[in-house]
Design a protein around this motif. Structure first.
Motif, mmCIF file in Angstrom:
data_model
loop_
_atom_site.group_PDB
_atom_site.id
_atom_site.type_symbol
_atom_site.label_atom_id
_atom_site.label_comp_id
_atom_site.label_asym_id
_atom_site.label_seq_id
_atom_site.Cartn_x
_atom_site.Cartn_y
_atom_site.Cartn_z
ATOM 1 N N HIS A 35 0.831 -1.205 0.000
ATOM 2 C CA HIS A 35 0.000 0.000 0.000
ATOM 3 C C HIS A 35 0.865 1.255 0.000
ATOM 4 O O HIS A 35 1.949 1.297 0.597
ATOM 5 C CB HIS A 35 -1.021 -0.004 1.142
ATOM 6 N N ILE A 36 0.378 2.257 -0.699
ATOM 7 C CA ILE A 36 1.108 3.512 -0.870
ATOM 8 C C ILE A 36 0.200 4.680 -0.494
ATOM 9 O O ILE A 36 -1.021 4.544 -0.454
ATOM 10 C CB ILE A 36 1.575 3.674 -2.336
ATOM 11 N N LYS A 37 0.794 5.802 -0.210
ATOM 12 C CA LYS A 37 0.037 6.995 0.168
ATOM 13 C C LYS A 37 -0.869 7.429 -0.978
ATOM 14 O O LYS A 37 -0.456 7.479 -2.133
ATOM 15 C CB LYS A 37 0.987 8.133 0.538
ATOM 16 N N THR A 38 -2.128 7.729 -0.651
ATOM 17 C CA THR A 38 -3.086 8.180 -1.661
ATOM 18 C C THR A 38 -2.904 9.666 -1.902
ATOM 19 O O THR A 38 -3.046 10.476 -0.980
ATOM 20 C CB THR A 38 -4.534 7.910 -1.206
ATOM 21 N N GLU A 39 -2.587 10.043 -3.122
ATOM 22 C CA GLU A 39 -2.308 11.439 -3.439
ATOM 23 C C GLU A 39 -3.523 12.343 -3.240
ATOM 24 O O GLU A 39 -3.395 13.480 -2.801
ATOM 25 C CB GLU A 39 -1.797 11.554 -4.884
ATOM 26 N N SER A 40 -4.704 11.836 -3.543
ATOM 27 C CA SER A 40 -5.911 12.659 -3.442
ATOM 28 C C SER A 40 -6.359 12.873 -2.004
ATOM 29 O O SER A 40 -7.103 13.814 -1.716
ATOM 30 C CB SER A 40 -7.057 12.008 -4.227
ATOM 31 N N GLY A 41 -5.930 12.002 -1.097
ATOM 32 C CA GLY A 41 -6.372 12.087 0.284
ATOM 33 C C GLY A 41 -7.744 11.494 0.518
ATOM 34 O O GLY A 41 -8.303 11.622 1.613
ATOM 35 N N ALA A 42 -8.307 10.837 -0.495
ATOM 36 C CA ALA A 42 -9.621 10.204 -0.342
ATOM 37 C C ALA A 42 -9.570 9.099 0.706
ATOM 38 O O ALA A 42 -10.538 8.864 1.439
ATOM 39 C CB ALA A 42 -10.093 9.641 -1.680
ATOM 40 N N THR A 43 -8.463 8.407 0.757
ATOM 41 C CA THR A 43 -8.145 7.456 1.833
ATOM 42 C C THR A 43 -6.700 7.735 2.225
ATOM 43 O O THR A 43 -5.969 8.415 1.500
ATOM 44 C CB THR A 43 -8.298 5.993 1.376
ATOM 45 N N ASP A 44 -6.291 7.229 3.363
ATOM 46 C CA ASP A 44 -4.910 7.466 3.797
ATOM 47 C C ASP A 44 -3.928 6.769 2.874
ATOM 48 O O ASP A 44 -2.836 7.266 2.614
ATOM 49 C CB ASP A 44 -4.712 6.966 5.226
ATOM 50 N N TYR A 45 -4.307 5.590 2.422
ATOM 51 C CA TYR A 45 -3.476 4.841 1.487
ATOM 52 C C TYR A 45 -4.360 4.031 0.556
ATOM 53 O O TYR A 45 -5.560 3.876 0.786
ATOM 54 C CB TYR A 45 -2.496 3.907 2.224
ATOM 55 N N ASN A 46 -3.782 3.554 -0.517
ATOM 56 C CA ASN A 46 -4.457 2.617 -1.416
ATOM 57 C C ASN A 46 -3.428 1.590 -1.873
ATOM 58 O O ASN A 46 -2.229 1.763 -1.672
ATOM 59 C CB ASN A 46 -5.074 3.349 -2.619
ATOM 60 N N TRP A 47 -3.891 0.509 -2.449
ATOM 61 C CA TRP A 47 -2.980 -0.522 -2.925
ATOM 62 C C TRP A 47 -2.393 -0.108 -4.271
ATOM 63 O O TRP A 47 -2.971 0.723 -4.977
ATOM 64 C CB TRP A 47 -3.715 -1.852 -3.056
ATOM 65 N N GLU A 48 -1.279 -0.678 -4.617
ATOM 66 C CA GLU A 48 -0.690 -0.389 -5.922
ATOM 67 C C GLU A 48 -1.639 -0.834 -7.029
ATOM 68 O O GLU A 48 -2.408 -1.780 -6.868
ATOM 69 C CB GLU A 48 0.655 -1.086 -6.071
ATOM 70 N N SER A 49 -1.591 -0.159 -8.145
ATOM 71 C CA SER A 49 -2.493 -0.433 -9.264
ATOM 72 C C SER A 49 -2.459 -1.900 -9.676
ATOM 73 O O SER A 49 -1.386 -2.467 -9.930
ATOM 74 C CB SER A 49 -2.093 0.440 -10.459
ATOM 75 N N GLY A 50 -3.627 -2.542 -9.705
ATOM 76 C CA GLY A 50 -3.732 -3.925 -10.120
ATOM 77 C C GLY A 50 -3.154 -4.931 -9.135
ATOM 78 O O GLY A 50 -2.968 -6.099 -9.489
ATOM 79 N N TRP A 62 -8.754 -14.794 -4.115
ATOM 80 C CA TRP A 62 -7.568 -14.428 -4.879
ATOM 81 C C TRP A 62 -8.025 -13.426 -5.933
ATOM 82 O O TRP A 62 -8.710 -13.786 -6.897
ATOM 83 C CB TRP A 62 -6.949 -15.654 -5.544
ATOM 84 N N ILE A 63 -7.683 -12.170 -5.744
ATOM 85 C CA ILE A 63 -8.190 -11.118 -6.624
ATOM 86 C C ILE A 63 -7.087 -10.114 -6.971
ATOM 87 O O ILE A 63 -6.019 -10.117 -6.366
ATOM 88 C CB ILE A 63 -9.366 -10.345 -5.978
ATOM 89 N N ASN A 64 -7.405 -9.270 -7.944
ATOM 90 C CA ASN A 64 -6.582 -8.097 -8.254
ATOM 91 C C ASN A 64 -7.447 -6.862 -8.066
ATOM 92 O O ASN A 64 -8.586 -6.816 -8.531
ATOM 93 C CB ASN A 64 -6.072 -8.150 -9.693
ATOM 94 N N VAL A 65 -6.903 -5.859 -7.373
ATOM 95 C CA VAL A 65 -7.649 -4.617 -7.211
ATOM 96 C C VAL A 65 -7.633 -3.846 -8.529
ATOM 97 O O VAL A 65 -6.903 -4.201 -9.455
ATOM 98 C CB VAL A 65 -7.058 -3.753 -6.076
ATOM 99 N N ASP A 66 -8.446 -2.790 -8.614
ATOM 100 C CA ASP A 66 -8.524 -2.037 -9.866
ATOM 101 C C ASP A 66 -7.291 -1.141 -10.053
ATOM 102 O O ASP A 66 -6.385 -1.118 -9.210
ATOM 103 C CB ASP A 66 -9.842 -1.247 -9.958
ATOM 104 N N LYS A 67 -7.254 -0.399 -11.129
ATOM 105 C CA LYS A 67 -6.063 0.391 -11.453
ATOM 106 C C LYS A 67 -5.828 1.538 -10.486
ATOM 107 O O LYS A 67 -4.738 2.126 -10.448
ATOM 108 C CB LYS A 67 -6.155 0.923 -12.890
ATOM 109 N N TYR A 68 -6.853 1.869 -9.679
ATOM 110 C CA TYR A 68 -6.707 2.932 -8.685
ATOM 111 C C TYR A 68 -6.385 2.375 -7.296
ATOM 112 O O TYR A 68 -6.250 3.126 -6.336
ATOM 113 C CB TYR A 68 -7.978 3.779 -8.625
ATOM 114 N N GLY A 69 -6.307 1.048 -7.189
ATOM 115 C CA GLY A 69 -5.930 0.435 -5.930
ATOM 116 C C GLY A 69 -7.074 0.100 -5.008
ATOM 117 O O GLY A 69 -6.870 -0.142 -3.814
ATOM 118 N N TYR A 70 -8.315 0.053 -5.546
ATOM 119 C CA TYR A 70 -9.486 -0.274 -4.739
ATOM 120 C C TYR A 70 -10.162 -1.538 -5.282
ATOM 121 O O TYR A 70 -9.943 -1.937 -6.422
ATOM 122 C CB TYR A 70 -10.472 0.900 -4.730
ATOM 123 N N ASN A 71 -11.009 -2.137 -4.453
ATOM 124 C CA ASN A 71 -11.598 -3.427 -4.801
ATOM 125 C C ASN A 71 -12.899 -3.244 -5.592
ATOM 126 O O ASN A 71 -13.991 -3.254 -5.026
ATOM 127 C CB ASN A 71 -11.865 -4.231 -3.521
#
Length: 339
Positions: A35-50, A62-71
């Protein structure tokens, strides 16, 4: 000297092989990812893209998150009708991608799009603290829905958010802490250690809470203070949402079974009434999932929490809990659409 050097080389090689083997196991069994810091501040962090994520520790997924780091299975990130927020229960990494509440809610509401930015660790305090940034980042057209884990909130945590003193969850987008997240075994070992430390801290906090609540007079004073703080906290949440949006708060009371097999819920009636009345006063839509969970158990003998590889009724929402939650929210949204 030569023998010592050979021994060191063998030891290093054995350590590397061990880490590789253990990492391969963790990658399949339980890998949270980076997980990395979310630039927008919408959440404190998000997962790396995909980011790939797996669990056999609690549920099977067993999943992959979306390109923005959310499920999310669908990309409704551009001005969705409904922005869904909350903690790991909302994120739903313990169930299949098509079984989490965000996906199901999007399916149930034919004419409304849903985007889920639920993120592990993001309790109601982090959600409200980030709410203004989340609205700016995703510009929801109609509703912001926040799922909370019970209506009895912590007064000190609410006050920190009100004062602007609340601290975000730390994350690392570079450096050694970022790099070590890439090694599944190290990530898993670190998380296990953190959970152990947190559990010990929680036990100490529970002991202190019991001592602080020994006086009836003190309880009465705290109750008034609590209500005032909750009122200001809800004001901050409401003010963070744009005028064209409706704030919706949904409480999922934690459910368990007592020794006789009867369901027990964490939300008591008095706290529920206080929370509900304040929401109504401020124009915030509110509903509790308790009756929905109870109906699920009475009709089908199924608990909303827990999996075949966990204790009975323990932990996160299972696929049945996600379905019931999505259905309850959909019913509430349908009622609000008719107003």
């Amino acid at each position: 000297m030569k023998n010592v050097l050979i021994w060191i080389i063998k030891a290093v090689f054995a350590a590397i092989c061990s880490v590789v083997i253990l990492s391969a196991f963790c990658l399949l069994y339980n890998y949270e990812g980076i997980h990395i810091k979310t630039e927008s501040g919408a959440t404190d962090y998000n997962w790396e893209s995909g980011q790939f994520k797996s669990t056999m520790k609690e549920g099977f997924s067993w999943i992959n998150v979306d390109k923005y780091g959310y499920n999310n299975a669908n990309d409704n990130s551009k001005s969705p009708d409904i922005l869904l927020m909350g903690s790991s229960h909302v994120e739903g990494l313990q169930v299949k991608l098509t079984e989490n509440m965000g996906y199901l809610l999007d399916e149930l509401l034919d004419n409304l799009s849903v985007y889920n930015i639920g993120m592990s660790g993001h309790t109601v305090y982090r959600c409200v603290d980030n709410l203004e940034n989340a609205v700016k980042a995703y510009n929801p057209k109609k509703y912001v829905v926040i799922l909370i884990d019970g209506v009895k909130l912590d007064e000190a945590s609410m006050q920190q958010v009100i004062n602007g003193d609340a601290m975000p969850i730390p994350s690392y987008s570079s450096g050694i802490m970022y790099a070590t997240q890439k090694i599944p075994f190290i990530k898993s070992a670190y998380n296990q250690l953190s959970e152990w430390v947190s559990l010990d801290a929680k036990r100490n906090n529970d002991d202190n809470t019991q001592e602080a609540e020994s006086s009836q007079d003190a309880e009465t004073e705290i109750e008034k203070s609590y209500t005032d703080t909750l009122s200001k906290f809800l004001d901050k949440a409401k003010d963070s949402v744009s005028d064209n949006c409706k704030l919706v708060i949904v409480s999922q009371s934690l459910q368990s079974l007592d020794e006789s097999g009867k369901t027990v819920y964490s939300d008591d009636k008095e706290m529920l009434d206080v929370f509900s009345s304040l929401c109504k006063e401020k124009g915030v839509a509110f509903c509790s999932l308790t009756s929905s969970f109870e109906k699920l158990y009475k009709e089908k003998n199924i608990l909303a929490h827990g999996f075949s590889n966990t204790a009975v009724g323990a932990g996160h929402l299972n696929k049945h809990g996600h379905r019931v939650t999505a259905e309850t929210i959909a019913d509430l949204i349908d009622e609000l659409e008719k107003e």
